[in-house]
Design an enzyme around this catalytic site. Structure first.
Site, PDB file in Angstrom:
ATOM      1  CG  HIS A 175      -1.887   1.123   1.223  1.00 16.66           C
ATOM      2  ND1 HIS A 175      -3.146   1.051   0.658  1.00 16.66           N
ATOM      3  CD2 HIS A 175      -1.755   2.395   1.660  1.00 16.66           C
ATOM      4  CE1 HIS A 175      -3.745   2.219   0.774  1.00 16.66           C
ATOM      5  NE2 HIS A 175      -2.920   3.053   1.382  1.00 16.66           N
ATOM      6  CB  CYS A 176       1.932   3.471  -2.705  1.00 21.75           C
ATOM      7  SG  CYS A 176       3.018   4.883  -2.982  1.00 21.75           S
TER       8      CYS A 176
END
Ligand SMILES: [Zn+2]
Ligand SMILES: [Zn+2]
Length: 222
Positions: A175-176
């Site tokens: 998850h950026c």
């Protein structure tokens, strides 16, 4: 011997398929029920009928844009104040601005692209009462698929459930923080190019800042 093994695999595959079919029939929600897209997708924001899908904390993209902008602005001011030819200044300015705009576009594109979300499958909702893991035969390989109790489906290989987005994402990488969404099957390439360009920009700025700094002390002051 080999044929025996293949037949066994075929039998187990057929068994899995028929088992899945019968349970699907039991738990099927009526075909007339149209579930809205925002109920089929967890915390992600859906805009323009699913053409744009962003993470819950999509405003982090703006934070990313500002964080990259600060060193770029300082570098541009330093270049403009440099006592050198106009053409040299223009080359540095154009390279810096071009890379910065590319980063900006990639960040927005990556943050608004569906990373590969698997929509909730309400047809398999009845599985959520059981502990489920099925074996599926794919091209002679036995794959163990785990059931996702939030998205109501069997996760394909390399699919993970993102706790922040509350969705299962195909080929989930991470998850950026900067894009505010997951990096998965559909935005992985964008993420890799973004990573390469932002590293290149920082190395470019750092290298020429050090170079100009040394040049300034050695030739101007010295
Ligand atoms: Zn899930
Ligand atoms: Zn996520």
């Amino acid at each position: 011997m080999k044929n025996d093994k293949t037949n066994k695999r075929k039998d187990s595959f057929q068994k899995d398929i028929s088992e899945r079919k019968s349970i699907n029939e039991e738990s099927k929600i009526s075909d007339d029920v149209e579930i809205p897209i925002n109920q089929r997708i967890g915390n992600n924001k859906v805009i323009c009928k699913g053409k744009i899908i962003m993470g819950e904390k999509y405003h982090r993209m703006l934070f990313g844009i500002i964080v990259v902008l600060i060193p770029v602005l300082i570098f541009i001011i330093a270049i403009l104040r440099l006592d050198s030819s106009l053409s040299l200044k223009l080359i540095f300015l154009l390279i810096t601005i071009f890379i910065y705009i590319s980063i900006l576009i990639l960040l927005i594109k990556g943050g608004t692209t569906d990373p590969g979300i698997l929509e909730r499958n309400y047809e398999l909702i009845s599985y959520s009462n059981k502990k489920m893991r099925i074996k599926v035969n794919k091209n002679g390989y036995i794959l163990k698929l785990n059931y996702c109790y939030t998205c109501y489906h069997f996760r394909p290989p390399r699919t993970s459930h993102c706790a922040e987005c509350d969705n299962c994402v195909e080929n989930f990488d991470h998850h950026c923080f900067w894009m505010g969404t997951c990096v998965g099957k559909r935005n992985y390439r964008i993420f890799v190019i973004l990573l390469f360009l932002s590293n290149f920009l920082f190395v470019f700025i750092l290298f020429f800042s050090v170079f100009f700094f040394i040049f300034f002390f050695l030739f101007i002051l010295g």
